[in-house]
Design an enzyme around this catalytic site. Structure first.
Site, PDB file in Angstrom:
ATOM      1  N   ASN A 122       0.848  -1.189   0.000  1.00 36.93           N
ATOM      2  CA  ASN A 122       0.000   0.000   0.000  1.00 36.93           C
ATOM      3  C   ASN A 122       0.878   1.231   0.000  1.00 36.93           C
ATOM      4  O   ASN A 122       2.007   1.180   0.494  1.00 36.93           O
ATOM      5  CB  ASN A 122      -0.837   0.043   1.284  1.00 36.93           C
ATOM      6  CG  ASN A 122      -2.030  -0.866   1.217  1.00 36.93           C
ATOM      7  OD1 ASN A 122      -2.626  -1.051   0.163  1.00 36.93           O
ATOM      8  ND2 ASN A 122      -2.381  -1.441   2.343  1.00 36.93           N
ATOM      9  N   LYS A 141     -17.724   0.473  11.414  1.00 38.53           N
ATOM     10  CA  LYS A 141     -16.328   0.032  11.555  1.00 38.53           C
ATOM     11  C   LYS A 141     -15.877   0.097  13.008  1.00 38.53           C
ATOM     12  O   LYS A 141     -15.204  -0.794  13.515  1.00 38.53           O
ATOM     13  CB  LYS A 141     -15.417   0.897  10.669  1.00 38.53           C
ATOM     14  CG  LYS A 141     -14.007   0.383  10.621  1.00 38.53           C
ATOM     15  CD  LYS A 141     -13.183   1.014   9.535  1.00 38.53           C
ATOM     16  CE  LYS A 141     -13.614   0.570   8.153  1.00 38.53           C
ATOM     17  NZ  LYS A 141     -12.705   0.988   7.103  1.00 38.53           N
ATOM     18  N   LYS A 199     -14.890  -3.441  14.956  1.00 37.93           N
ATOM     19  CA  LYS A 199     -13.519  -3.684  15.440  1.00 37.93           C
ATOM     20  C   LYS A 199     -13.389  -3.363  16.933  1.00 37.93           C
ATOM     21  O   LYS A 199     -12.294  -3.406  17.476  1.00 37.93           O
ATOM     22  CB  LYS A 199     -12.519  -2.868  14.620  1.00 37.93           C
ATOM     23  CG  LYS A 199     -12.537  -3.217  13.126  1.00 37.93           C
ATOM     24  CD  LYS A 199     -11.255  -2.829  12.427  1.00 37.93           C
ATOM     25  CE  LYS A 199     -11.389  -3.057  10.921  1.00 37.93           C
ATOM     26  NZ  LYS A 199     -10.106  -3.119  10.233  1.00 37.93           N
TER      27      LYS A 199
HETATM   28  O1  C5P Z   1     -11.050  -2.047   7.691  1.00 36.58           O
HETATM   29  P1  C5P Z   1     -10.000  -1.070   7.326  1.00 36.58           P
HETATM   30  O2  C5P Z   1      -8.816  -1.664   6.605  1.00 36.58           O
HETATM   31  O3  C5P Z   1     -10.500   0.183   6.656  1.00 36.58           O
HETATM   32  O4  C5P Z   1      -9.483  -0.563   8.759  1.00 36.58           O
HETATM   33  C1  C5P Z   1      -8.402   0.277   8.863  1.00 36.58           C
HETATM   34  C2  C5P Z   1      -7.808   0.159  10.237  1.00 36.58           C
HETATM   35  O5  C5P Z   1      -7.574  -1.227  10.544  1.00 36.58           O
HETATM   36  C3  C5P Z   1      -6.461   0.812  10.379  1.00 36.58           C
HETATM   37  O6  C5P Z   1      -6.352   1.262  11.701  1.00 36.58           O
HETATM   38  C4  C5P Z   1      -5.485  -0.312  10.080  1.00 36.58           C
HETATM   39  O7  C5P Z   1      -4.228  -0.088  10.695  1.00 36.58           O
HETATM   40  C5  C5P Z   1      -6.192  -1.508  10.682  1.00 36.58           C
HETATM   41  N1  C5P Z   1      -5.955  -2.780   9.982  1.00 36.58           N
HETATM   42  C6  C5P Z   1      -5.261  -3.794  10.621  1.00 36.58           C
HETATM   43  N2  C5P Z   1      -5.069  -5.002   9.989  1.00 36.58           N
HETATM   44  C7  C5P Z   1      -5.560  -5.217   8.761  1.00 36.58           C
HETATM   45  C8  C5P Z   1      -6.279  -4.200   8.096  1.00 36.58           C
HETATM   46  C9  C5P Z   1      -6.456  -3.001   8.740  1.00 36.58           C
HETATM   47  O8  C5P Z   1      -4.794  -3.582  11.749  1.00 36.58           O
HETATM   48  N3  C5P Z   1      -5.360  -6.381   8.166  1.00 36.58           N
END
Ligand code: C5P
Length: 406
Positions: free
Chosen positions: A213, A341, A345
């Site tokens: 990314n 979200k 989470k």
């Molecule tokens: O669901 P999404 O990817 O949009 O969520 C973003 C958040 O989740 C960020 O804080 C990112 O650091 C965390 N994240 C994570 N592990 C992943 C994907 C996202 O900790 N595999």
């Protein structure tokens, strides 16, 4: 004691009549205990003499990139490394244009292009010059790179007109510099251990190609540094970035989402808070190739699987007293169901940002984000530097009594 005590300040002076106030500014910075090194442009020297500044700063004034008959080597780099804050006062329209465009055609701009410390400008010019779209655009560009502006005030100008363009008073500039160094709430995070994830992850396709990314890591590193300055013990779990470790922070370097997951989950239980800023890759190869896929075989079919969600896993394990912050990035704000979200989470705070918004681009030093909490309250602080946003997030973490965490 002033927050400027012992700080290394590079004071740039450019060619405008407000340069007469720069002598007093230098004096006030010295009174506060700062070590000031002055660089003047050729035009500034028409308004105020280098001897005046040399006498006040007690240092040689930096005028030329190549002073006659002297070996200077990489002096501009040495001085930029020395600098903890650069202030340019006054900053003329011409200087702002040169700096915004990355020119390095005199000593001051050569120094500034290598300075990595914060930079603060105090613009001063005639009102029509100040309002010119080119000047406004250049200032906006600089702001979006994290340059601080001490805005000019309205008043009588040297051209006998009254309008915006008067340089902020030296006292105002000194106060702005002090605020930049001041830790806003003292050591209010002392005794807390804070885990921060930052940067991208990289997932191998084969030994050469990767899925990743775009992420500079600047936001996560700013949070780690700000938390350390506020007294927390900080563990920074970082994917590959170009940044150096903030002083006093324990850094764990990882590459893949799985490595970041292992490192974070191994430490999370003993932390008071975790702030997930990392741009974790959402997918990885089900079975990465052990040999480089030959280009001649044509585009491969990639079998991908989701990576583990580190933040969701921490949310599932969260105990009473632990505070969890997630960052969310959507280029289409309509897609962002922040409340969902936050709930899914099990977060206490969600910071939503959009890399296509002006000032929030990848790699920039500023961010225009929303802070959304469990009660659905939305804080819209506007465009902030990443350091300022870091403190905003930490303020929330520091403010909530431990008993209220779920
Ligand atoms: O669901 P999404 O990817 O949009 O969520 C973003 C958040 O989740 C960020 O804080 C990112 O650091 C965390 N994240 C994570 N592990 C992943 C994907 C996202 O900790 N595999």
């Amino acid at each position: 004691m002033s927050a400027l005590q012992g700080r290394h300040i590079l004071l740039g002076i450019t060619g405008g009549i407000a340069a007469y106030k720069s002598a007093y500014l230098c004096r006030r910075l010295k009174d506060k205990g700062a070590d000031v090194w002055v660089s003047m442009t050729k035009n500034a020297a028409h308004f105020i003499t280098p001897l005046t500044m040399e006498t006040l700063s007690e240092r040689e004034v930096l005028l030329e990139v190549f002073p006659a008959n002297r070996y200077v080597g990489t002096r501009h780099i040495d001085i930029s490394d020395w600098t903890e804050l650069a202030i340019v006062a006054p900053a003329t329209a011409n200087f702002i244009g040169r700096y915004a465009n990355g020119l390095a055609d005199d000593m001051l701009t050569t120094l500034l292009i290598s300075v990595t410390a914060p930079v603060m400008l105090a613009p001063a010019m005639n009102t029509d010059m100040y309002n010119h779209p080119a000047v406004q655009e250049n200032m906006q560009r600089l702001r979006s790179r994290g340059v601080h502006m001490v805005d000019p005030t309205v008043g009588l100008l040297a051209c006998h007109t009254v309008g915006v363009g008067r340089m902020a008073e030296p006292e105002t500039i000194v106060a702005a510099a002090e605020a930049l160094f001041a830790v806003p709430t003292g050591h209010d995070l002392a005794g807390k251990t804070i885990l921060v994830t930052a940067g991208p992850t990289i997932e191998p396709i084969d030994p050469v190609r990767v899925i990743t990314n775009r992420s500079s890591g600047k936001m996560g590193y700013a949070i780690a540094q700000a938390a350390q300055e506020r007294g927390a013990q900080v563990i920074l779990i970082s994917g590959p970035t170009m940044l150096s470790a903030p002083p006093g922070v324990e850094v764990v370097h990882v590459e893949t989402a799985q490595e970041m997951y292992n490192a974070a989950l191994a430490r999370f239980d003993s932390c008071s808070a975790a702030i997930a800023v990392a741009a974790v890759s959402d997918w990885r190869m089900s079975h990465p190739e052990t040999h480089k896929l030959p280009k001649a075989d044509g585009p491969p079919q990639l079998h991908l699987e989701p990576t583990p969600d580190i933040l969701a896993a921490m949310g599932a394990r969260k105990q009473r007293g632990q505070f969890l912050v997630g960052f969310s990035l959507e280029t289409d704000p309509a897609r962002l169901d922040s409340a969902a979200k936050l709930r899914s989470k099990n977060l206490d705070l969600l910071v939503a940002n959009n890399p296509t918004a002006p000032g929030s681009e990848f790699g920039s030093d500023s961010n225009d984000a929303l802070l959304i909490d469990r009660a659905g309250q939305v804080d819209r602080p506007g465009l902030l530097t990443k350091r300022e946003l870091a403190h905003r997030v930490l303020d929330r973490l520091a403010a909530v009594p431990a008993s209220q965490h779920a």
